[in-house]
Motif scaffolding. Sequence first.
Motif, PDB file in Angstrom:
ATOM      1  N   LEU A  42       4.267  94.281  64.051  1.00 33.07           N
ATOM      2  CA  LEU A  42       5.428  95.462  62.769  1.00 33.07           C
ATOM      3  C   LEU A  42       3.595  96.056  62.118  1.00 33.07           C
ATOM      4  O   LEU A  42       4.123  97.265  61.893  1.00 33.07           O
ATOM      5  N   LEU A  43       3.020  95.119  61.545  1.00 33.29           N
ATOM      6  CA  LEU A  43       1.877  96.505  60.684  1.00 33.29           C
ATOM      7  C   LEU A  43       1.571  97.006  61.704  1.00 33.29           C
ATOM      8  O   LEU A  43       1.364  98.419  61.238  1.00 33.29           O
ATOM      9  N   ASP A  44       0.991  96.894  63.236  1.00 28.33           N
ATOM     10  CA  ASP A  44      -0.009  97.668  64.181  1.00 28.33           C
ATOM     11  C   ASP A  44       1.838  99.105  64.326  1.00 28.33           C
ATOM     12  O   ASP A  44       0.348 100.031  64.410  1.00 28.33           O
ATOM     13  N   ALA A  45       2.389  98.573  64.890  1.00 29.33           N
ATOM     14  CA  ALA A  45       2.887  99.412  64.966  1.00 29.33           C
ATOM     15  C   ALA A  45       3.653 100.408  64.220  1.00 29.33           C
ATOM     16  O   ALA A  45       4.308 101.611  64.741  1.00 29.33           O
ATOM     17  N   ASN A  46       3.407 100.106  62.753  1.00 30.48           N
ATOM     18  CA  ASN A  46       3.401 100.754  62.163  1.00 30.48           C
ATOM     19  C   ASN A  46       1.834 101.663  61.178  1.00 30.48           C
ATOM     20  O   ASN A  46       2.697 102.555  60.291  1.00 30.48           O
ATOM     21  N   GLY A  47       1.999 101.895  61.813  1.00 28.48           N
ATOM     22  CA  GLY A  47       0.447 102.253  61.562  1.00 28.48           C
ATOM     23  C   GLY A  47      -0.046 101.501  59.373  1.00 28.48           C
ATOM     24  O   GLY A  47      -0.373 102.360  59.353  1.00 28.48           O
ATOM     25  N   ILE A  48      -0.120 100.408  59.478  1.00 26.33           N
ATOM     26  CA  ILE A  48       0.154  99.656  57.859  1.00 26.33           C
ATOM     27  C   ILE A  48      -1.819  98.893  58.614  1.00 26.33           C
ATOM     28  O   ILE A  48      -1.569  97.806  58.667  1.00 26.33           O
ATOM     29  N   PRO A  49      -2.521  99.862  57.385  1.00 24.40           N
ATOM     30  CA  PRO A  49      -3.907  98.873  57.543  1.00 24.40           C
ATOM     31  C   PRO A  49      -3.485  97.431  56.549  1.00 24.40           C
ATOM     32  O   PRO A  49      -2.785  97.285  55.316  1.00 24.40           O
ATOM     33  N   TYR A  50      -4.718  96.780  57.263  1.00 22.40           N
ATOM     34  CA  TYR A  50      -4.002  95.240  56.513  1.00 22.40           C
ATOM     35  C   TYR A  50      -5.591  94.760  56.591  1.00 22.40           C
ATOM     36  O   TYR A  50      -6.135  94.509  57.865  1.00 22.40           O
ATOM     37  N   ALA A  51      -5.643  93.792  55.913  1.00 19.52           N
ATOM     38  CA  ALA A  51      -7.526  92.443  55.974  1.00 19.52           C
ATOM     39  C   ALA A  51      -6.956  91.695  57.089  1.00 19.52           C
ATOM     40  O   ALA A  51      -7.552  91.109  57.080  1.00 19.52           O
ATOM     41  N   GLY A  52      -5.270  91.098  56.198  1.00 24.26           N
ATOM     42  CA  GLY A  52      -5.640  89.793  57.634  1.00 24.26           C
ATOM     43  C   GLY A  52      -3.591  89.803  57.605  1.00 24.26           C
ATOM     44  O   GLY A  52      -3.116  90.584  56.226  1.00 24.26           O
ATOM     45  N   VAL A  53      -3.554  89.032  58.240  1.00 27.90           N
ATOM     46  CA  VAL A  53      -2.308  88.131  58.618  1.00 27.90           C
ATOM     47  C   VAL A  53      -2.669  86.617  58.378  1.00 27.90           C
ATOM     48  O   VAL A  53      -3.389  86.190  59.282  1.00 27.90           O
ATOM     49  N   ARG A  54      -1.621  85.552  57.443  1.00 24.40           N
ATOM     50  CA  ARG A  54      -1.301  84.612  57.492  1.00 24.40           C
ATOM     51  C   ARG A  54      -0.700  83.759  57.904  1.00 24.40           C
ATOM     52  O   ARG A  54       0.678  84.257  57.490  1.00 24.40           O
ATOM     53  N   GLY A  55      -0.633  82.842  58.110  1.00 29.20           N
ATOM     54  CA  GLY A  55       0.782  81.751  58.166  1.00 29.20           C
ATOM     55  C   GLY A  55       0.787  80.744  56.812  1.00 29.20           C
ATOM     56  O   GLY A  55      -0.231  80.662  56.146  1.00 29.20           O
ATOM     57  N   TYR A  56       1.868  80.604  56.695  1.00 32.55           N
ATOM     58  CA  TYR A  56       2.016  79.294  55.842  1.00 32.55           C
ATOM     59  C   TYR A  56       2.628  78.218  56.374  1.00 32.55           C
ATOM     60  O   TYR A  56       3.563  78.565  57.224  1.00 32.55           O
ATOM     61  N   ARG A  57       2.649  77.290  55.718  1.00 23.90           N
ATOM     62  CA  ARG A  57       3.263  75.754  55.999  1.00 23.90           C
ATOM     63  C   ARG A  57       3.693  74.642  55.759  1.00 23.90           C
ATOM     64  O   ARG A  57       2.670  74.883  54.167  1.00 23.90           O
ATOM     65  N   ARG A  58       4.382  73.696  54.945  1.00 20.50           N
ATOM     66  CA  ARG A  58       4.229  72.739  54.547  1.00 20.50           C
ATOM     67  C   ARG A  58       4.264  71.221  55.287  1.00 20.50           C
ATOM     68  O   ARG A  58       4.960  71.798  56.047  1.00 20.50           O
ATOM     69  N   ASP A  59       3.225  70.633  55.395  1.00 16.68           N
ATOM     70  CA  ASP A  59       3.241  69.528  55.897  1.00 16.68           C
ATOM     71  C   ASP A  59       3.944  68.113  55.371  1.00 16.68           C
ATOM     72  O   ASP A  59       4.897  68.475  54.351  1.00 16.68           O
ATOM     73  N   ASP A  60       4.217  66.884  56.517  1.00 14.46           N
ATOM     74  CA  ASP A  60       4.897  66.098  55.664  1.00 14.46           C
ATOM     75  C   ASP A  60       4.971  65.635  54.657  1.00 14.46           C
ATOM     76  O   ASP A  60       5.923  64.842  54.074  1.00 14.46           O
ATOM     77  N   SER A  61       3.306  66.063  53.807  1.00 18.78           N
ATOM     78  CA  SER A  61       2.927  64.823  52.299  1.00 18.78           C
ATOM     79  C   SER A  61       4.423  65.791  51.468  1.00 18.78           C
ATOM     80  O   SER A  61       3.661  66.208  50.497  1.00 18.78           O
ATOM     81  N   GLY A  62       4.291  67.348  52.022  1.00 18.89           N
ATOM     82  CA  GLY A  62       5.351  68.503  50.562  1.00 18.89           C
ATOM     83  C   GLY A  62       4.207  69.446  50.681  1.00 18.89           C
ATOM     84  O   GLY A  62       4.179  70.458  49.713  1.00 18.89           O
ATOM     85  N   LYS A  63       2.253  69.329  51.247  1.00 23.25           N
ATOM     86  CA  LYS A  63       1.398  70.332  50.908  1.00 23.25           C
ATOM     87  C   LYS A  63       2.026  71.270  51.838  1.00 23.25           C
ATOM     88  O   LYS A  63       1.323  71.320  53.038  1.00 23.25           O
ATOM     89  N   ILE A  64       1.868  72.620  51.191  1.00 26.87           N
ATOM     90  CA  ILE A  64       2.051  73.906  51.534  1.00 26.87           C
ATOM     91  C   ILE A  64       0.247  74.384  51.830  1.00 26.87           C
ATOM     92  O   ILE A  64      -0.872  74.101  51.431  1.00 26.87           O
ATOM     93  N   SER A  65       0.020  74.832  53.159  1.00 24.57           N
ATOM     94  CA  SER A  65      -1.263  75.629  53.722  1.00 24.57           C
ATOM     95  C   SER A  65      -1.141  76.631  54.418  1.00 24.57           C
ATOM     96  O   SER A  65      -0.208  77.520  54.281  1.00 24.57           O
ATOM     97  N   ILE A  66      -2.579  77.389  54.045  1.00 23.70           N
ATOM     98  CA  ILE A  66      -2.133  79.022  54.688  1.00 23.70           C
ATOM     99  C   ILE A  66      -3.591  78.592  56.446  1.00 23.70           C
ATOM    100  O   ILE A  66      -4.383  78.467  56.571  1.00 23.70           O
ATOM    101  N   VAL A  67      -2.715  79.849  56.871  1.00 28.14           N
ATOM    102  CA  VAL A  67      -3.678  79.473  58.347  1.00 28.14           C
ATOM    103  C   VAL A  67      -3.499  80.435  58.553  1.00 28.14           C
ATOM    104  O   VAL A  67      -2.534  81.527  59.075  1.00 28.14           O
ATOM    105  N   PRO A  68      -5.013  81.069  58.882  1.00 27.59           N
ATOM    106  CA  PRO A  68      -5.934  82.131  59.291  1.00 27.59           C
ATOM    107  C   PRO A  68      -5.269  82.752  60.898  1.00 27.59           C
ATOM    108  O   PRO A  68      -5.488  81.665  61.466  1.00 27.59           O
ATOM    109  N   PHE A  69      -5.074  83.736  60.188  1.00 26.73           N
ATOM    110  CA  PHE A  69      -4.073  84.548  61.810  1.00 26.73           C
ATOM    111  C   PHE A  69      -5.477  85.626  62.209  1.00 26.73           C
ATOM    112  O   PHE A  69      -6.170  84.859  63.431  1.00 26.73           O
TER     113      PHE A  69
END
Length: 151
Positions: A114-141
């Motif tokens: 979506l960013l690329d198709a719309n010509g949007i400059p960006y420094a990063g795309v990141r995923g986020y999740r919560r593990d079984d213990s409830g901790k939030i993590s960021i996943v660099p993509f």
Amino acid sequence: MPLPSHDEVVAFVAANRFPFPGQTTWPANYTTLTNAPQKTRAVPGPSGDYYPDIVVIDSDGRTREIGDVEEVLDPAKAPLWKAASQAGDPLPEYETRIFFLYVPEGKEDEAKSLLDANGIPYAGVRGYRRDDSGKISIVPFVTRGNPYDHQ
């Protein structure tokens, strides 16, 4: 495990990515603001003020870095992401701007497209999740900027 709420992710990212814990390259005059749960800092949008989730300003009040957290990817938001990107500092050596988009883990390819198709400059795309213990993590993509940010 259910995904964390939007506001939980915004708070986590603001506290742990802008700057990273122990980051020594973060300018001392930068302040990280959030627009969740309350709006505090806007950037110019296509139809007036837009409140990206995370706005980093310097001591002169200039916008330097932007982060947006999405729970659902909506192509109609592309003009807002473009406005947010334009508000972030340019990274001419990487031909981009300091704008990060955070999406639920597994949606990173779609976000990048979506960013690329719309010509949007960006420094990063990141995923986020919560593990079984409830901790939030960021996943660099993908990182289009300082290699330090790919962690």
